[in-house]
Design a protein around this motif. Structure first.
Motif, PDB file in Angstrom:
ATOM      1  N   GLY A 231       0.804  -1.218   0.000  1.00  0.00           N
ATOM      2  CA  GLY A 231       0.000   0.000   0.000  1.00  0.00           C
ATOM      3  C   GLY A 231       0.837   1.267   0.000  1.00  0.00           C
ATOM      4  O   GLY A 231       2.069   1.220   0.101  1.00  0.00           O
ATOM      5  N   ASP A 232       0.145   2.414  -0.089  1.00  0.00           N
ATOM      6  CA  ASP A 232       0.841   3.709  -0.020  1.00  0.00           C
ATOM      7  C   ASP A 232       1.507   3.870   1.349  1.00  0.00           C
ATOM      8  O   ASP A 232       2.614   4.412   1.457  1.00  0.00           O
ATOM      9  CB  ASP A 232      -0.142   4.857  -0.288  1.00  0.00           C
ATOM     10  N   GLY A 233       0.847   3.351   2.388  1.00  0.00           N
ATOM     11  CA  GLY A 233       1.450   3.426   3.723  1.00  0.00           C
ATOM     12  C   GLY A 233       2.751   2.634   3.768  1.00  0.00           C
ATOM     13  O   GLY A 233       3.778   3.111   4.267  1.00  0.00           O
ATOM     14  N   ALA A 234       2.715   1.438   3.200  1.00  0.00           N
ATOM     15  CA  ALA A 234       3.903   0.569   3.201  1.00  0.00           C
ATOM     16  C   ALA A 234       5.050   1.169   2.399  1.00  0.00           C
ATOM     17  O   ALA A 234       6.211   0.833   2.631  1.00  0.00           O
ATOM     18  CB  ALA A 234       3.539  -0.798   2.631  1.00  0.00           C
TER      19      ALA A 234
ATOM     20  N   CYS B 229       2.644  -0.686  -6.023  1.00  0.00           N
ATOM     21  CA  CYS B 229       2.040   0.061  -4.924  1.00  0.00           C
ATOM     22  C   CYS B 229       0.576   0.321  -5.265  1.00  0.00           C
ATOM     23  O   CYS B 229       0.263   0.954  -6.276  1.00  0.00           O
ATOM     24  CB  CYS B 229       2.764   1.392  -4.727  1.00  0.00           C
ATOM     25  N   GLU B 230      -0.314  -0.198  -4.425  1.00  0.00           N
ATOM     26  CA  GLU B 230      -1.743   0.086  -4.603  1.00  0.00           C
ATOM     27  C   GLU B 230      -2.027   1.328  -3.785  1.00  0.00           C
ATOM     28  O   GLU B 230      -2.260   1.241  -2.578  1.00  0.00           O
ATOM     29  CB  GLU B 230      -2.585  -1.080  -4.088  1.00  0.00           C
ATOM     30  N   ASN B 231      -1.963   2.456  -4.446  1.00  0.00           N
ATOM     31  CA  ASN B 231      -2.174   3.717  -3.732  1.00  0.00           C
ATOM     32  C   ASN B 231      -3.676   3.997  -3.647  1.00  0.00           C
ATOM     33  O   ASN B 231      -4.265   4.572  -4.562  1.00  0.00           O
ATOM     34  CB  ASN B 231      -1.435   4.853  -4.442  1.00  0.00           C
ATOM     35  N   ASN B 232      -4.261   3.557  -2.529  1.00  0.00           N
ATOM     36  CA  ASN B 232      -5.703   3.792  -2.336  1.00  0.00           C
ATOM     37  C   ASN B 232      -5.943   5.056  -1.503  1.00  0.00           C
ATOM     38  O   ASN B 232      -6.999   5.262  -0.945  1.00  0.00           O
ATOM     39  CB  ASN B 232      -6.377   2.562  -1.715  1.00  0.00           C
ATOM     40  N   ARG B 233      -4.910   5.878  -1.415  1.00  0.00           N
ATOM     41  CA  ARG B 233      -4.960   7.220  -0.841  1.00  0.00           C
ATOM     42  C   ARG B 233      -4.958   7.289   0.686  1.00  0.00           C
ATOM     43  O   ARG B 233      -4.837   8.361   1.254  1.00  0.00           O
ATOM     44  CB  ARG B 233      -6.142   8.030  -1.387  1.00  0.00           C
ATOM     45  N   TYR B 234      -5.089   6.147   1.344  1.00  0.00           N
ATOM     46  CA  TYR B 234      -5.096   6.168   2.818  1.00  0.00           C
ATOM     47  C   TYR B 234      -4.347   4.979   3.398  1.00  0.00           C
ATOM     48  O   TYR B 234      -4.409   3.865   2.860  1.00  0.00           O
ATOM     49  CB  TYR B 234      -6.539   6.126   3.377  1.00  0.00           C
ATOM     50  N   ALA B 235      -3.654   5.219   4.489  1.00  0.00           N
ATOM     51  CA  ALA B 235      -3.111   4.143   5.315  1.00  0.00           C
ATOM     52  C   ALA B 235      -3.917   4.237   6.600  1.00  0.00           C
ATOM     53  O   ALA B 235      -3.740   5.177   7.382  1.00  0.00           O
ATOM     54  CB  ALA B 235      -1.630   4.356   5.575  1.00  0.00           C
ATOM     55  N   GLU B 236      -4.832   3.287   6.784  1.00  0.00           N
ATOM     56  CA  GLU B 236      -5.884   3.426   7.787  1.00  0.00           C
ATOM     57  C   GLU B 236      -6.574   4.773   7.519  1.00  0.00           C
ATOM     58  O   GLU B 236      -7.137   4.953   6.454  1.00  0.00           O
ATOM     59  CB  GLU B 236      -5.320   3.296   9.203  1.00  0.00           C
TER      60      GLU B 236
HETATM   61 MG   LIG Z   1      -3.376   2.624   1.493  1.00  0.00          MG
END
Ligand SMILES: [Mg+2]
Ligand SMILES: Cc1ncc(C[n+]2csc(CCOP(=O)(O)OP(=O)(O)O)c2C)c(N)n1
Length: 343
Positions: free
Chosen positions: A148-151, A175-182
């Motif tokens: 993820g984007d957070g990772a 990277c699956e950037n879904n715009r939020y990490a939690e």
């Molecule tokens: Mg994310």
């Protein structure tokens, strides 16, 4: 399997449509299982189906896939059996990991799915190691890792990208950037505002792609997989996507996202867009698509029945398959087994 030389044909498009619908129906069923108390929580991939579907369409036997805590879509796109996945989620002995892995640790080595993983960023170096093994064995196999984007802010990514680049390893960092990490927005946490741009520091291509378009995902992946197979080394793909649900079951997105934003991404839904594309280009009829949708629905209904009717593992199985070489006798000697059996 497709290669960069092939064009995206009608059959692949329909296959990808089926995969994405199957993922969505699977996740919807998981939600129902969770609502009825049989599943204690999960990270839904609804909205992100196009990312693994587009890249896994290029994979062949012997290629590796590694995922995250949010990995149902990675597993299905790689061809893991949905019956066994659902059973795993419900903790049943017929699950991919005999019910001991659960939603965040589904693995099926026979399919090249080396595992989901609950520790954020931890599969990135593992995937790089798998790529090293493919290279040392002189295969043309590739390793794909989703994160993820957070990772992307974890040191593990940077160490892995460096090694993969200097040794030209056949790994594709997705990277699956879904715009939020939690609930933390990507704009706040990712310095420079782009994950893909970080590739230039490691002398590899970095590509940003619309991850809600399976067609674009397929095209970009085609170049990356081809590059890895030919021994030219890694690529970093940043797929811009969105999770429609909360971070996990009980998460209330209204605490940190505007409904207008959610609506914006839902309007660009990957399944809806491919459906429209297939119809507009006369690549499929309404009837054909409805049949695909129905068959996915039936498959998931059957998976739910299979999982619900399967037995839980025997208590005596508690310590089997947990450690590769830990002698079971030793555990018996410690008295832990007796303790559990008598509790
Ligand atoms: Mg994310
Ligand atoms: C090393 C580590 N730190 C923190 C967590 C808690 N955690 C679980 S998911 C998550 C957010 C990850 O965000 P991202 O990488 O963007 O993936 P997404 O959930 O958006 O798919 C966090 C912080 C964890 N599981 N592992």
């Amino acid at each position: 399997m497709a290669t960069a030389k092939q064009k995206l044909d009608q059959a692949t498009l329909k296959r990808m449509f089926k995969t994405m619908v199957l993922i969505r129906r699977f996740e919807e069923q998981c939600k129902r299982e969770a609502d009825s108390g049989k599943l204690r929580g999960m990270h839904s991939s609804v909205g992100q189906e196009a990312v693994p579907t587009g890249i896994c369409a290029h994979l062949k036997d012997g290629d590796y896939v590694l995922g995250t805590h949010r990995s149902h879509h990675h597993c299905i796109a790689r061809g893991v059996d949905v019956n066994e996945m659902m059973a795993e989620l419900l903790g049943k002995s017929t699950g991919t990991n005999k019910g001991k892995g659960g939603t965040m640790h589904i693995a099926d080595i026979t399919k090249g799915m080396l595992g989901a993983n609950g520790v954020v960023g931890s599969n990135i170096p593992v995937a790089t190691g798998a790529a090293l093994s493919a290279k040392m064995r002189n295969t043309d196999n590739v390793s794909v890792v989703f994160f993820g984007d957070g990772a992307s802010n974890q040191g593990a990514l940077h160490e892995a990208m460096n090694l993969a680049s200097i040794w030209k390893l056949p790994v594709i960092f997705v990277c699956e950037n879904n715009r939020y990490a939690e609930s933390t927005p990507f704009e706040y946490s990712v310095a420079g505002g782009s994950v893909a741009d970080r590739a230039s520091g490691y002398d590899m291509p970095g590509i940003t792609v619309d991850g809600q378009s399976v067609v674009e995902m397929w095209e970009v992946s085609s170049q990356a997989v081809d590059r890895a197979r030919s021994g030219d080394g890694p690529t970093l793909i940043e797929a811009m996507t969105y999770r429609y649900e909360g971070h996990f079951g009980a998460d209330d997105t209204s605490q940190y996202r505007y409904s207008e934003e959610e609506e914006y991404y839902r309007e660009r839904d990957c399944i809806k867009r491919l459906r429209e594309h297939l119809l507009d280009q006369e690549l499929a009829t309404e009837k054909e698509l409805a049949e695909i949708e129905k068959s996915a629905e039936n498959e998931i209904e059957a998976a739910s029945q299979f999982a619900n009717q399967s037995p839980f593992p025997e208590i005596g199985e508690l310590y089997s398959d947990v450690y590769t070489s830990y002698p079971q006798q030793k555990l018996v000697e410690t008295g832990i087994v007796d303790e559990v059996l008598n509790s």
